[in-house]
Design an enzyme around this catalytic site. Structure first.
Site, PDB file in Angstrom:
ATOM      1  N   SER A   1       0.841  -1.188   0.000  1.00 30.05           N
ATOM      2  CA  SER A   1       0.000   0.000   0.000  1.00 30.05           C
ATOM      3  C   SER A   1       0.883   1.248   0.000  1.00 30.05           C
ATOM      4  CB  SER A   1      -0.952  -0.042   1.198  1.00 30.05           C
ATOM      5  OG  SER A   1      -1.943   0.954   1.070  1.00 30.05           O
TER       6      SER A   1
ATOM      7  N   ASP B   1      -5.455  -4.210  -2.622  1.00 28.52           N
ATOM      8  CA  ASP B   1      -4.504  -3.938  -1.549  1.00 28.52           C
ATOM      9  C   ASP B   1      -4.045  -5.221  -0.864  1.00 28.52           C
ATOM     10  OD1 ASP B   1      -2.988  -2.880   0.425  1.00 28.52           O
ATOM     11  OD2 ASP B   1      -4.583  -1.752   1.404  1.00 28.52           O
TER      12      ASP B   1
END
Length: 852
Positions: free
Chosen positions: A429, A575
């Protein structure tokens, strides 16, 4: 007004609009993407191109006939630019209402050789009189390629792609479809149902159990934070007072690492923690084995017996040998560890450097002023290869955490300034953005970039509320994927792939992503699993948190012709921190990593960091009375009762979260199992937990200013200072091993090639004569050769006698120190309570060297 300081490469963005256009095309027309147009022009099956559906995308596509040099015009004749295409625009249903056309992506070779196919394509793309809609639909669907699509790709809140296509004005292809073609037009298959949820008792009891569990977790959470507040208040009122508080504030305000070391030593001396280092005894490592190893290494090094020295090193160069890498060895002082540990690292480095000396490349060296044994270069290379495998490698792991991830800049800067930045770096991320910058720039470039002026390039959250709120309502995501793709190109040095990044800097980048399918395995993108994948596309996927960014398609460079095409046949990814924030197991599998430096900034995780026994460079300090009464170097934070309650409540909360996950009670919002975000392994060998202020949460989704970036970098550096000594000890051995492995491999290749000089850039990972390696060890005695190893390494009667003498010396020193402690207790009025108990010398000696 202060003068504006320029940033290194500030005027460069490294954006390739052709690659961005390919990404936009693959992102939306996942089912209609023309792979053949980007690879070869000799196929007999043409797919539906999207030139007329999205104006401007084709204008930047490479073409063999040269017609795409000019900007493409849409149906109305309006010139459009590819830079104007955004994720919000392409998700709008109006793009699906325009008719298809297949005249612009066909090359000259296809037109000359396959005229009949061109006529068929015209019938497909432009239905003429006498041609029914069903015929056109069937012909089109039969020619579209079969792509792998993710099961749970989410679409705009207004509806999925199929719903938008059924509106008025849609093409004939979308209006009337056969059952077969209807299934193929969707980019997602029907959501699979969990068979275990079909039980009537599950349906009846699921929500009552879930409500009860969350209520109980809430109650436990209240008690947990009451314990934390009690510990913090007690430390503030009773522990950090007077001179020790002044010294701690001085330590916290240190600007440089050298200043921090001086202040830490001053605080250690005031708290008498420096005396802890003098006593080698400690229950968390085998000090006797360390002592004996040092004595043997010193003896063999002075005698020049390199063969036996290599045998000893093979036995001790492994992960956490005799507990030498236990965190508790670095958690009892602000700076420093046991003197015996320092001596061990210094001696091992000296021995490795002695073996690595260039005095034995096949010829006798008359100029050598020592009588060291001569070792064949092949044996030396095999030795360094063996110990490199045994000792393992270090890696820096950067967690996600939205804008809290910018703290990683300071972590990296502190490591870079001390030349301790590992060659293996992973990021997830927000941490992936920093990891990409570190792995696509050289050390010299990073020193110019890790400055507050870097904030000028961080513009991901610059859109005002009146732009992102309508976007969120239309697409279900606050940010625009195509806009982020352009902005991330500076940090990835353009469309650099993982393989190209390794070739440029020598560092191995790892970015964790997961498929949109909740049951598919996680992929750690790196130069092994996806060498040709473009880094900025993996950054977008690793940042695709539901509500923040929609899942995206990974892009790769075709290794044959360099064209940009979708990776993994167009599957969508999201993610990686939702399931694997810190991929320790995968790093060990791919790169033999067994020493991880984790920078953990996730706010929902850092709230539960407590360290009841202290952490590296941050010991648990006892109160003033206890410190003066007896040299107590180890204690529980807040006392035993507070520590026990904290551990009990935290583990109880984790237990109920695990029950929710095991019984699948939590709803899968956006087809994602959210229970994993608290049940992962978020720590490593060394874990850095930067402290966040309450005001920091206001900037969790905002771009930093230069002033805030300066504060963030300084905060990251100060968090890293206490851990640098531990990392420096580990890196001192690891660097010497890698240096010896590289140099001996170079000479070994020269020897194999008949003395011809090899290039300086040698691939040290290339195996030579694997069959020979799997056979004889080339004269290097193995750990598993019991007789030889016992003869060289085993404890002889002389060694045991020597250890007994050392133990007797330590006991005499302990008795002298205990007598001094007793005298101090008699003179101290605050210790009257402890004087009422009879404490024997034997009990004091045992208590002295344990953590409990």
């Amino acid at each position: 007004m202060t003068e504006r300081i320029p940033l290194f490469e500030e005027d460069k963005d490294y954006i390739d609009e052709d690659h961005i256009s390919e990404f936009a095309k693959a992102l939306v027309w996942q089912d209609d993407y023309d792979y053949d147009a980007n690879t070869t022009a000799t196929t007999d099956i043409t797919t539906t191109p999207i030139n007329d559906e999205v104006p401007g995308i084709v204008s930047s596509l490479p073409s063999t006939n040269g017609n795409n040099k000019n900007k493409n015009k849409d149906i109305n004749g309006t010139v459009s630019d590819s830079s104007s295409i955004t994720d919000e625009d392409i998700m709008n249903s109006s793009y699906f209402d325009k008719p298809h056309s297949s005249t612009n992506l066909k090359s000259n070779s296809t037109k000359n050789d396959d005229d009949d196919d061109d006529d068929d394509d015209d019938l497909i793309s432009r239905p003429q009189s006498g041609t029914t809609d069903n015929t056109s639909t069937t012909s089109l669907s039969s020619k579209r390629p079969d792509l792998i699509t993710s099961k749970s790709d989410w679409f705009p809140i207004g509806g999925s792609r199929s719903s938008s296509s059924s509106k008025k004005g849609s093409s004939n292809y979308h209006k009337k479809t056969t059952p077969t073609s209807s299934t193929s037009t969707k980019s997602t298959i029907e959501i699979l149902k969990n068979e275990f949820r079909n039980s009537s008792t599950y349906t009846l009891l699921r929500w009552p159990i879930l409500i009860f569990v969350f209520s109980w977790i809430g109650i436990l959470g209240i008690f947990y934070f009451m314990i934390r507040i009690y510990v913090a208040v007690s430390e503030y009122l009773f522990t950090w007072r007077g001179e020790r508080k002044r010294l701690r504030n001085k330590l916290r305000n240190s600007k440089t690492y050298e200043e921090w070391i001086n202040n830490a030593l001053e605080l250690d001396k005031f708290l008498k923690l420096d005396k802890w280092s003098e006593n080698p005894k400690f229950s968390y490592y085998d000090y006797k084995t360390i002592k004996l190893t040092i004595l043997k290494l010193q003896k063999l090094r002075h005698q020049g017996k390199l063969i036996e020295l290599m045998v000893i090193l093979q036995g001790c160069l492994k992960k956490n040998f005799a507990g030498i890498e236990n965190r508790q060895l670095y958690s009892h002082r602000y700076y420093g560890t046991k003197n015996l540990v320092e001596e061990y690292y210094q001696e091992v480095v000296k021995c490795l450097e002695l073996i690595n000396q260039d005095n034995n490349n096949g010829d006798d060296n008359d100029d050598d002023d020592n009588d060291n044994e001569k070792i064949d270069i092949e044996k030396k290379w095999k030795f360094f290869k063996i110990v490199s495998k045994n000792y393992g490698k270090s890696a820096l792991c950067l967690s996600g955490g939205a804008c809290f991830a910018y703290t990683h800049f300071g972590i990296a800067k502190a490591l870079l300034d001390q030349n301790l930045l590992p060659q293996i770096i992973s990021g997830t991320s927000g941490g992936g953005l920093i990891a990409a910058l570190l792995c696509t720039r050289t050390n010299e470039e990073l020193k110019k970039l890790l400055v507050p002026q870097l904030a000028r390039k961080i513009t991901a959250c610059e859109d005002p509320w009146y732009i992102w709120i309508p976007r969120f309502l239309k697409t279900g995501a606050r940010f625009d994927a195509i806009d982020w793709a352009r902005k991330s190109n500076f940090f990835t040095h353009g469309s650099t792939t993982f393989e190209e990044a390794f070739q440029r800097t020598g560092r191995k980048l790892n970015i964790s992503t997961i498929p949109a399918d909740p049951h598919s395995p996680v992929i750690l993108c790196n130069d092994i699993t996806s060498p040709h994948c473009i880094i900025w596309s993996t950054l977008l996927a690793s940042s695709a948190v539901p509500g923040i960014l929609n899942p995206v398609v990974l892009m790769m460079k075709n290794p044959i012709n360099g064209k940009v095409i979708p990776f993994s046949l167009g599957s969508k990814w999201r993610d990686g921190s939702l399931r694997t924030d810190i991929p320790i197991e995968a790093l060990n599998t791919y790169y033999n990593v067994n020493f991880t430096i984790v920078s953990q900034v996730n706010p929902h995780i850092s709230l539960f960091f407590f360290a009841p026994k202290g952490t590296v460079g941050r010991p648990v300090t006892s109160s003033t009375r206890k410190t003066r009464s007896k040299q107590q170097y180890a204690s529980f934070r807040g006392g035993f009762i507070a520590t026990a309650l904290e551990q009990l409540l935290r583990l109880e909360i984790k237990k109920w979260l695990q029950i929710i996950k095991s019984l699948d009670l939590l709803p899968h919002f956006l087809q994602q199992d959210w229970s994993n975000i608290w049940l992962q392994n978020f720590t490593g060998t060394i874990t850095i937990w930067p402290k966040n202020k309450l005001s920091d949460f206001w900037y969790i989704l905002s771009d930093p200013t230069e002033f805030r970036m300066k504060e963030i970098i300084e905060k990251g550096e100060k968090c890293m200072f206490p851990r640098l000594l531990f990392i420096k000890h580990r890196a001192s051995i690891e660097n010497v091993i890698e240096k010896g492995k590289k140099l001996t491999l170079t000479k070994y290749k020269q020897l194999k090639s008949g003395g011809v000089d090899c290039d300086e850039d040698v691939d040290v990972d290339v195996d030579i004569d694997d069959e020979e390696e799997e056979g004889e060890s080339g004269g290097v005695v193995s750990d598993y050769d019991a007789q030889s190893f016992q003869k060289v390494v085993g404890w002889s009667n002389e060694d045991k006698k020597l250890l007994d003498e050392l133990d007797n010396e330590d006991e005499e020193e302990d008795e002298e120190e205990e007598e001094v402690d007793v005298d101090d207790d008699d003179d101290d009025d605050d210790d009257s309570l402890s004087d009422s108990f009879e404490i024997t010398t034997e009990h004091l000696k045992q208590r002295r060297n344990t953590i409990f």
